[in-house]
Design a protein around this motif. Structure first.
Motif, PDB file in Angstrom:
ATOM      1  N   SER A 208       1.607  44.959  45.083  1.00  0.00           N
ATOM      2  CA  SER A 208       2.660  43.942  44.957  1.00  0.00           C
ATOM      3  C   SER A 208       2.210  42.689  45.705  1.00  0.00           C
TER       4      SER A 208
ATOM      5  N   ARG B  57       1.208  43.998  49.444  1.00  0.00           N
ATOM      6  CA  ARG B  57       1.409  45.341  49.971  1.00  0.00           C
ATOM      7  C   ARG B  57       0.903  46.303  48.900  1.00  0.00           C
TER       8      ARG B  57
ATOM      9  N   ALA C 221       0.492  37.089  50.237  1.00  0.00           N
ATOM     10  CA  ALA C 221       0.561  38.369  50.946  1.00  0.00           C
ATOM     11  C   ALA C 221       0.712  39.500  49.936  1.00  0.00           C
TER      12      ALA C 221
ATOM     13  N   ASN D 244      -4.406  45.377  57.107  1.00  0.00           N
ATOM     14  CA  ASN D 244      -4.190  46.450  58.079  1.00  0.00           C
ATOM     15  C   ASN D 244      -3.426  47.600  57.428  1.00  0.00           C
TER      16      ASN D 244
ATOM     17  N   LYS E 142       2.905  38.554  46.807  1.00  0.00           N
ATOM     18  CA  LYS E 142       3.795  37.387  46.917  1.00  0.00           C
ATOM     19  C   LYS E 142       2.921  36.156  47.119  1.00  0.00           C
ATOM     20  N   TYR E 143       3.110  35.176  46.247  1.00  0.00           N
ATOM     21  CA  TYR E 143       2.353  33.929  46.350  1.00  0.00           C
ATOM     22  C   TYR E 143       3.240  32.896  47.031  1.00  0.00           C
ATOM     23  N   VAL E 144       2.797  32.405  48.168  1.00  0.00           N
ATOM     24  CA  VAL E 144       3.631  31.499  48.962  1.00  0.00           C
ATOM     25  C   VAL E 144       3.255  30.043  48.717  1.00  0.00           C
ATOM     26  N   GLN E 145       1.963  29.764  48.708  1.00  0.00           N
ATOM     27  CA  GLN E 145       1.488  28.391  48.512  1.00  0.00           C
ATOM     28  C   GLN E 145       0.211  28.420  47.690  1.00  0.00           C
TER      29      GLN E 145
ATOM     30  N   ASN F 239      -1.230  29.832  58.667  1.00  0.00           N
ATOM     31  CA  ASN F 239      -0.037  30.001  57.831  1.00  0.00           C
ATOM     32  C   ASN F 239      -0.382  30.936  56.680  1.00  0.00           C
ATOM     33  N   VAL F 240       0.528  31.853  56.393  1.00  0.00           N
ATOM     34  CA  VAL F 240       0.266  32.774  55.278  1.00  0.00           C
ATOM     35  C   VAL F 240       0.465  32.022  53.958  1.00  0.00           C
ATOM     36  N   VAL F 241      -0.497  32.136  53.055  1.00  0.00           N
ATOM     37  CA  VAL F 241      -0.379  31.486  51.747  1.00  0.00           C
ATOM     38  C   VAL F 241      -0.180  32.507  50.623  1.00  0.00           C
TER      39      VAL F 241
END
Lengths: 138, 89
Positions: free
Chosen positions: A58, A103, A101, A76, A60-63, A97-99
């Motif tokens: 899964s 799982r 993420a 991890n 997630k695209y943040v930027q 900054n997370v761009v």
């Protein structure tokens, strides 16, 4: 990518070239997913010495992730269950900054199972065995 | 990880204040996130990712797009943590 092991997991720095873009200058989302998944798969090999296959991914695209820009990927292991592993990864810019993420859920398999499931021979398998340490037959 | 509801709300507020560079007293659990000055959708997404990373959970997309307040996100987080704890029994 070259993976560096640390206390909590692994990390790898990278910058992608224009062939990996979708919109001009922006890395394709499928490439980002591949990097995130690769980080998670490798943290299991490096930290747990296990061969695993992906049960669930899964993202997630943040930027936007830009071509020609350096990022750091980190992964991890979050949970070790009897049957499977839960793993997380992220891509971070220079300011941390997370761009993006991800799982993932992974199922460990033995080299014997891997040989049976994949179309590879013992020679190709030998490449993996060196990473597995004492878990060669698990 | 087990967390009380109050602790969850405090942690989420801390993450939001840190990400939006806000003084803690400027928001409370009933504050509507999208009405906070300087908030944009990307920042809300980043906040969600930070919350997920802290609690090792994955919030439903509906939580991202329908939660209005810190309390809404905290309720979803608490429910998910409870559900995960139940699964592990």
């Amino acid at each position: 990518m070259f993976f560096e092991e640390n206390e909590s997991g692994i990390s790898a720095s990278f910058a992608l070239s224009p062939p990996y873009s979708s919109y001009p200058g922006v890395v394709h989302c499928g490439i980002i997913a591949t990097i995130l998944e690769e980080l998670m798969g490798n943290v299991l090999v490096i930290k747990e010495r296990r061969l695993c296959f992906t049960l669930k991914l899964s993202v997630k695209y943040v930027q936007p992730v830009f071509v020609g820009t350096e990022y750091t990927g980190k992964a991890n292991i979050e949970q070790i269950n009897e049957e499977y592993y839960e793993v997380a990864s992220g891509i971070y810019d220079r300011e941390d900054n997370v761009v993006a993420a991800a799982r993932g859920t992974y199922k460990a398999i033995s080299p014997v199972q891997a040989l049976r499931a994949m179309d590879i021979d013992e020679t190709a398998m030998a490449k993996f065995r060196m990473y597995l340490g004492g878990n060669n037959n698990k | 990880m087990t967390s009380g509801f109050q602790e969850i709300k405090s942690k989420i507020k801390e993450i939001i204040c840190s990400e939006l560079k806000l003084a803690p007293e400027t928001i409370n659990e009933k504050t509507k996130l999208r009405e906070v000055p300087g908030v944009e959708s990307i920042k809300i997404l980043r906040i969600i990712v930070l919350i997920e990373s802290h609690y090792r959970i994955e919030l439903e997309d509906s939580v991202i797009f329908q939660s209005e307040t810190i309390e809404d996100i905290a309720i979803a987080t608490k429910n998910l943590l409870a559900s995960k704890a139940e699964d592990r029994k």
